[in-house]
Design a protein around this motif. Structure first.
Motif, short mmCIF file in Angstrom:
data_model
loop_
_atom_site.label_atom_id
_atom_site.label_comp_id
_atom_site.label_asym_id
_atom_site.label_seq_id
_atom_site.Cartn_x
_atom_site.Cartn_y
_atom_site.Cartn_z
N ASN A 320 -11.37 3.18 7.35
CA ASN A 320 -10.48 2.21 6.73
C ASN A 320 -9.55 2.93 5.73
OD1 ASN A 320 -9.82 0.41 4.40
ND2 ASN A 320 -10.77 -1.13 5.72
N ALA A 321 -8.24 2.78 5.92
CA ALA A 321 -7.27 3.53 5.11
C ALA A 321 -7.45 3.27 3.61
CB ALA A 321 -5.85 3.18 5.54
N THR A 352 -5.11 5.41 9.08
CA THR A 352 -6.17 6.09 8.32
C THR A 352 -6.03 7.60 8.46
OG1 THR A 352 -7.60 4.20 8.69
CG2 THR A 352 -8.68 6.25 8.01
#
Ligand SMILES: O=C(O)[C@@H](CO)OP(=O)(O)O
Ligand SMILES: [Mg+2]
Length: 431
Positions: A320-321, A352
């Protein structure tokens, strides 16, 4: 550039490598070309992963894979056929909007990721490029054949043995080509099998095709593996074969302490323990050395060990970025594991990778422990140029499908460089 349109969308249930149902989708593009993708599924999952609709799991509302398939064949089908699509980002955003939940729990991350990966194949066909080249162009990266990290010995949630650490991987960083690296991996895997038979230990396999002998201490596993590397005729460490570990520490973290080797460790004691393993064995990478719920431990461990090994967040970052960005700001790790189904779309996966790269983190592309014959992650590893992939042992169809795809890419593109690239430069290995 032409827009992509679809004339048919069809999903069905298939089995994954653990014999559990999962989702396969086939999209037919306007030019009649059909593309397919299948969703993998993890066993040791992070709490913040996108949520798949899965059978039998707690918290899934009992709707299961059947509803994921039904959602594709109804509302997702309607969406995809309703218009033409200028690019992957627009299509993925529409899928997320249709789902409407932050964790993709309504349509299911397994439904969404399968559709998103199939759509990426359709966009790459439309552009006339291979999937890996299309990914490189989307990211603005230089393609590279990654160092395969073969998981040859399994423990933790992937086996029934008493070994706390989940994955013991070998990385042929000294090989000069990808085919050579794969040959080394397979020879060492067989040498390890022979070693286990000699010692009267089980050669039964864990979920990712690595051996799962009845041993309990990480040192025993590391001794067996270094012996197998030597038996196969290769040298240890740089110039030869390095080791990567995925302890997957969530699974032995209970009430604030780590339970392994018959005792309890604080995070600092566990970090010291890793330090001793790094001193004694040629370890280059440590994934999830601590639990996702140990926010103070990660920066301390990375400060202590991060100049000698790659410290990879898997359950911690769940691809998850936003979570990776926090990891970069807090120096919680220096690398991220990339699994498209953890976050749920190809666009988010690529974002990401971009955030990681901009923050100076390395990345390793990964399969899941429950896999299919889908080879998307092989193209993702090449296209992102990240230099590293893990796809289990060099045995068992669903694992070798990815390695075989890499061999196919290497064969078709003989000029692609092989090796760690920046992943090696940042973490002490050769490029
Ligand atoms: O922890 C991991 O890195 C993965 C893949 O090896 O396992 P799972 O798919 O079970 O999360
Ligand atoms: Mg992991």
């Amino acid at each position: 550039m032409n827009e992509l349109s679809f004339t048919a969308v069809h999903a069905l249930q298939i089995l994954d490598s653990r014999g559990h149902p999962t989702v396969r989708v086939t999209l037919t593009a306007g030019d009649g070309v059909m593309v397919t993708a299948s969703a993998p599924s993890g066993a040791s999952t992070g709490a913040h992963e996108a949520m798949e609709l899965r059978d039998g799991g707690a918290g899934y509302g009992g709707r299961g894979v059947e509803s994921a398939v039904a959602g594709i064949n109804s509302s997702i089908r309607e969406l995809l056929l309703s218009r033409s699509w200028p690019n992957q980002r627009t299509l993925d955003a529409a899928l997320c909007e249709l789902d409407g939940t932050p964790e993709k729990s309504r349509l299911g991350a397994n439904a969404i990721v399968a559709v998103s990966m199939a759509a990426a194949r359709a966009f790459s066909n439309l552009s006339g490029d291979s999937l890996h080249t299309w990914i490189a162009q989307s990211l603005g990266t230089a393609e590279r054949l990654p160092v395969p990290h073969f998981n040859v010995l399994n423990g933790g949630a992937h086996s029934a043995n008493p070994l706390a650490f989940q994955e013991f991987m070998i990385a042929p960083i000294g090989a000069s080509t990808l085919p050579e690296a794969i040959r080394w991996g397979s020879e060492i895997y067989h040498a390890l099998g022979a070693e286990l038979r000699r010692k009267g230990l089980s050669t039964g396999l864990g979920d990712e095709g690595g051996y799962a002998p009845e041993i309990s201490k990480p040192e025993e596993a590391l001794e067996l593996i270094t012996q197998a590397i030597t038996d196969a005729g290769y040298s240890l460490g740089e110039g030869g074969v390095s080791i990567a570990l995925d302890p997957a520490a969530n699974y032995f973290y209970h009430d604030g302490s780590y339970e392994l080797n018959g005792r309890s460790y604080t995070s600092r004691e566990l970090s010291n323990y890793y330090d001793s393993l790094i001193l004694n064995f040629p370890i280059r990478s440590l994934e999830d050395p601590l639990a996702e719920d140990d926010p103070r431990g990660w920066p301390e461990l990375t400060a202590a060990l991060g100049d000698r090994v790659q410290v990879v967040g898997d359950d911690l970052f769940v691809s998850n970025a936003g979570r990776v960005q926090i990891g970069i700001e807090t120096a919680a790790a220096n690398a991220v594991l990339i699994k498209p189904n953890q976050v749920g779309t190809v666009t988010e996966t690529l974002d990401t990778l971009t955030v990681a790269d901009q923050g100076g983190f390395t990345a390793m592309v990964s399969h899941r422990s429950g896999e299919t014959e889908d080879t998307f992650v092989a193209d993702l590893a090449v296209g992102s140029g990240c230099g590293q992939i893990k796809s289990g042992a060099p045995a068992r169809g669903e694992r070798v499908a990815k390695y075989n795809r890499l061999l196919e890419i290497a064969d078709a593109s003989p000029n692609l460089p092989y090796g760690l690239g920046t992943a090696g430069q940042k973490n002490g290995g050769p490029s």
